[in-house]
Design a protein around this motif. Sequence first.
Motif, PDB file in Angstrom:
ATOM      1  N   LEU A 164       0.835  -1.189   0.000  1.00  0.00           N
ATOM      2  CA  LEU A 164       0.000   0.000   0.000  1.00  0.00           C
ATOM      3  C   LEU A 164       0.879   1.252   0.000  1.00  0.00           C
ATOM      4  CD1 LEU A 164      -2.538  -1.180   2.726  1.00  0.00           C
ATOM      5  CD2 LEU A 164      -3.057  -0.893   0.297  1.00  0.00           C
ATOM      6  N   PRO A 165       0.366   2.371  -0.496  1.00  0.00           N
ATOM      7  CA  PRO A 165       1.157   3.610  -0.492  1.00  0.00           C
ATOM      8  C   PRO A 165       1.386   4.131   0.914  1.00  0.00           C
ATOM      9  CG  PRO A 165      -1.089   4.032  -1.253  1.00  0.00           C
ATOM     10  CD  PRO A 165      -0.946   2.548  -1.171  1.00  0.00           C
ATOM     11  N   ALA A 166       2.497   4.837   1.089  1.00  0.00           N
ATOM     12  CA  ALA A 166       2.869   5.329   2.411  1.00  0.00           C
ATOM     13  C   ALA A 166       2.119   6.585   2.809  1.00  0.00           C
ATOM     14  CB  ALA A 166       4.371   5.599   2.470  1.00  0.00           C
ATOM     15  N   GLY A 167       1.579   7.305   1.861  1.00  0.00           N
ATOM     16  CA  GLY A 167       0.875   8.535   2.198  1.00  0.00           C
ATOM     17  C   GLY A 167       0.293   9.205   0.985  1.00  0.00           C
ATOM     18  N   GLY A 168      -0.305  10.369   1.204  1.00  0.00           N
ATOM     19  CA  GLY A 168      -0.942  11.100   0.118  1.00  0.00           C
ATOM     20  C   GLY A 168      -2.299  10.514  -0.225  1.00  0.00           C
ATOM     21  N   LEU A 169      -2.912  11.075  -1.245  1.00  0.00           N
ATOM     22  CA  LEU A 169      -4.226  10.605  -1.695  1.00  0.00           C
ATOM     23  C   LEU A 169      -4.350  10.830  -3.183  1.00  0.00           C
ATOM     24  CD1 LEU A 169      -6.916   9.418  -0.647  1.00  0.00           C
ATOM     25  CD2 LEU A 169      -7.780  11.756  -0.532  1.00  0.00           C
ATOM     26  N   ARG A 170      -4.650   9.775  -3.914  1.00  0.00           N
ATOM     27  CA  ARG A 170      -4.805   9.854  -5.358  1.00  0.00           C
ATOM     28  C   ARG A 170      -6.218  10.293  -5.713  1.00  0.00           C
ATOM     29  NH1 ARG A 170      -0.516   7.845  -2.747  1.00  0.00           N
ATOM     30  NH2 ARG A 170       1.134   7.198  -4.155  1.00  0.00           N
ATOM     31  N   PRO A 171      -6.419  10.904  -6.906  1.00  0.00           N
ATOM     32  CA  PRO A 171      -7.767  11.341  -7.293  1.00  0.00           C
ATOM     33  C   PRO A 171      -8.676  10.158  -7.597  1.00  0.00           C
ATOM     34  CG  PRO A 171      -6.204  11.689  -9.087  1.00  0.00           C
ATOM     35  CD  PRO A 171      -5.392  11.300  -7.897  1.00  0.00           C
ATOM     36  N   TRP A 172      -9.995  10.420  -7.611  1.00  0.00           N
ATOM     37  CA  TRP A 172     -10.990   9.381  -7.862  1.00  0.00           C
ATOM     38  C   TRP A 172     -10.964   8.884  -9.311  1.00  0.00           C
ATOM     39  CZ3 TRP A 172     -13.399   5.987  -5.171  1.00  0.00           C
ATOM     40  CH2 TRP A 172     -13.733   6.222  -3.839  1.00  0.00           C
ATOM     41  N   SER A 173     -10.188   9.551 -10.176  1.00  0.00           N
ATOM     42  CA  SER A 173     -10.062   9.057 -11.552  1.00  0.00           C
ATOM     43  C   SER A 173      -9.430   7.670 -11.577  1.00  0.00           C
ATOM     44  CB  SER A 173      -9.230  10.030 -12.398  1.00  0.00           C
ATOM     45  OG  SER A 173      -7.961  10.251 -11.799  1.00  0.00           O
ATOM     46  N   ASN A 174      -8.690   7.341 -10.522  1.00  0.00           N
ATOM     47  CA  ASN A 174      -8.134   6.003 -10.341  1.00  0.00           C
ATOM     48  C   ASN A 174      -8.680   5.462  -9.015  1.00  0.00           C
ATOM     49  OD1 ASN A 174      -6.620   3.670  -9.984  1.00  0.00           O
ATOM     50  ND2 ASN A 174      -4.707   4.601 -10.690  1.00  0.00           N
TER      51      ASN A 174
END
Length: 315
Positions: A164-174
């Motif tokens: 899993l990623p360590a941090g941040g937040l990706r957009p809902w496009s993905n």
Amino acid sequence: MAALIAKRIAVGAFLVLVVLTITFLAIRAVPGDPAMLLLGGETGTTSAAQLANMRATLGLDQPLHVQYLNFVGGFLAGDLGQSFRNDTPVMELVLRRLPNSLELIALSSILAVAIGIAMGSWAARRGGAADTFVAAVTSLGVATPGFVLGAALVTIFALQLRWLPAGGLRPWSNPVAHISGMILPAIALSLAFLAVVARMTRSSVVETMGQDWVRTARAIGLSDGQVYRKHVLRNALTPVVSVIGLQISGLFGATVVVERVFNYPGLSTLLIDAVQSRDYPVVQGVVILVSVVFIVANIVVDVVYGLLDPRARAA
């Protein structure tokens, strides 16, 4: 029921006014002049005229009571003011971050409530080793600070296993990447909540199962499953609902540490940045919004409690 709702709303309105006042005074008690910070800090190059002009621009040259009345009037009109740093409406800044925090809180609440009620019920009905296991897990959940758990989750699942990623937040496009970025923060945020729900569920179920009317239900031939579903669980969940409501409201405060650890773009990171820069309107807006959500959640809990337990309506 209408009297209960009206009473809770009146108390809630009074509490909002108290929060408005405390927030207004508390942020101004923090050392540091917003005007000086915006002009570059204590560098010795800022003239008294520049400082006075900046304070006038920010409205800080007005008497404190005038600032307070303007602040309360703006709040009642739905205007939380403009950010000192970028002149952006505070409501706009809050609404940009609010969905991210609500998503995280919603996922954490679902995990905590579903797993907590299941674990508490399992411990109460099975006893023995199951009860010991749940007690150990809940004790660990209550005792572990959020930043410690967050760092451990990042180390294990992000840095070592790379699941899993360590941090941040990706957009809902993905969507997959977006949800995967919420999993570790949600787990870190939900563990203490889960522990409280499991403990309360376990205690409430044990107490309810010892009631005379439960033994009567078994005596008339109902199976253990029927007795539990129809008679035990609903009555046992009445105090659990109150705890769940309070814990969900409290998650807004708990996100401060978790969002910082995972660099999650929510309300808490906005609040911390605003405090550091003495951005009074943003601090006031975020604190008031969280407080209003907390108060409304408590009103909803009281109403639900009244629906589940008629005795509460007379309180």
